[in-house]
Scaffold this active site. Sequence first.
Site, PDB file in Angstrom:
ATOM      1  N   LYS A  92       0.846  -0.935  -0.005  1.00 33.62           N
ATOM      2  CA  LYS A  92      -0.033   0.030   0.045  1.00 33.62           C
ATOM      3  C   LYS A  92       0.893   1.250  -0.149  1.00 33.62           C
ATOM      4  O   LYS A  92       1.733   1.336   0.584  1.00 33.62           O
ATOM      5  CB  LYS A  92      -1.053   0.057   1.278  1.00 33.62           C
ATOM      6  CG  LYS A  92      -1.747   1.207   1.109  1.00 33.62           C
ATOM      7  CD  LYS A  92      -3.003   0.898   2.524  1.00 33.62           C
ATOM      8  CE  LYS A  92      -4.202   1.909   2.498  1.00 33.62           C
ATOM      9  NZ  LYS A  92      -4.850   1.749   3.393  1.00 33.62           N
ATOM     10  N   SER A 167      -9.727   2.090   2.758  1.00 29.62           N
ATOM     11  CA  SER A 167      -9.112   2.911   1.820  1.00 29.62           C
ATOM     12  C   SER A 167      -7.937   2.006   0.853  1.00 29.62           C
ATOM     13  O   SER A 167      -7.223   2.733   0.074  1.00 29.62           O
ATOM     14  CB  SER A 167      -8.247   3.712   2.687  1.00 29.62           C
ATOM     15  OG  SER A 167      -7.213   3.197   3.535  1.00 29.62           O
ATOM     16  N   SER A 191     -10.025  -0.234   6.888  1.00 29.43           N
ATOM     17  CA  SER A 191      -9.316  -0.449   5.648  1.00 29.43           C
ATOM     18  C   SER A 191      -8.643  -1.413   5.033  1.00 29.43           C
ATOM     19  O   SER A 191      -8.222  -1.392   3.981  1.00 29.43           O
ATOM     20  CB  SER A 191      -8.532   0.943   5.435  1.00 29.43           C
ATOM     21  OG  SER A 191      -9.469   2.267   5.391  1.00 29.43           O
TER      22      SER A 191
END
Length: 512
Positions: A92, A167, A191
Amino acid sequence: MSDSRLRAGAVDPALTRLTAAELAAKIHSRETTSVAVTRAHLDQIGATDADVNAFLHVDTEGALAAAAEVDAALEAGKAPASPLAGVPLALKDVFTTKGIPTTCGSKILEGWIPPYDATVTRRLREAGVIILGKTNMDEFAMGSSTENSAYGPTRNPWDLHRIPGGSGGGSSAALAAFQAPLSIGTDTGGSIRQPGAVTGTVGVKPTYGGVSRYGLVAFSSSLDQAGPCARTVLDAALLHEVIGGYDPLDSTSINAPVPAVVAAAREGAKADLTGVRVGVVPEFRGEGYQPGVIGAFELAVEQLRALGAEIVEVPCPNFAYALPAYYLIAPSEASSNLARFDAMRYGLRVEDDGAHSAEEVMALTREAGFGPEVKRRIMIGTYALSSGYYDAYYGSAQKVRTLITRDFESAFQQVDVLVSPTTPTTAFKIGERVDDPMAMYLADLCTIPSNLAGNAAMSVPCGVAEEDGLPVGLQIMAPALADDRMYRVAAAYEVARGGPLMNSAPRLEPVR
């Protein structure tokens, strides 16, 4: 192209479809090489990411070089650096990576190349895990759909018209599109778990402080937690043990051994939960929950019962206040953390022409660099922390946080783990909730309590909803530092359900 399929060109599916554990076994036995495995996944990214948009940066050269180092060490007779040495991973884009861009999905950090690695990044490299690149995300991890990225939305490989969760939608979509067998996410209000649920993958939020936050660009410091994402429970456990553990560089890091999550996953695979007490949270059902989600969840509970678990209903009344408490605490901390993006030290700088004051440059840069959701949360947080409102808003939210923690403590005196749906609905259509922030925030309804309390939680696929055929997640929650409990239950359930959901995802078969 069919909207629910992906083009894969000439990619050989034999390597991209294997689990991380299977790939590691083949690499370590020299049946294949890390370079071959890495190339296969890079090819898959090249063939599918124009449709999915899971990656913001692909480090082809660095990944192949790291894979070659693993192969050379194995060829020289050295033991693998870890059980996952040579296996590719998607990271990420909220973790700093030396020499590789880190943008947090924001224009304000476009082109920024950090001079150091996050602890999670460093541990992955030391373990011989191959970092393929950085994945797309809601800007500064603020969102529930990965539509808030400054670089365009990521699409769900199950249906390219739908969101992959947020997210960390890039990390979950990379798994579902077979672009990587492993990924790393962060979980501030769900998330990791929410993207896992809507893409049919496994997502784990470890106990707060169980994985270092050093080098993780902060959103809400008392809530943010890094964790593993995978297509199987065992793969997630193997990755958890690589990235977990005490870090003196992180003041919130817990100085305690990593729970024996791999051993628990292997034990759970025996599919026997005799003596395990499983609590069902009644607050996580009712109005707003999709019938197909509730149906899949209830079937999962019955499968846990069939494995020998004792099922108990455990009310947690203060969970009803988790959402409003979270959306005061998280924006308040975000407004403080994001003050560092001031155009003075790094990142974007607008109108620095000598005609504007430092204050004007700062204001213009923040206006140009931050997206609507980030601005919304900064304003909410600044207001909640302002003089005359602090006690009424932020202070009251912290009191609710204490009540939620007490609900968990009471529940875990009665049961070993708690279960619920991970999300109230399956993946919604891209654009469907963009103009309705409250509807967007409701996607995190089931996941937020565990962030506020700091205990461990994970999402494991529990089938598909009857009405739309899209994945549903089963959330399993465990006490702090008892992460191994949820791995055991999840692994047992995974076996009972018939294996990883991705094994039976016909709409993900490539179009040739």
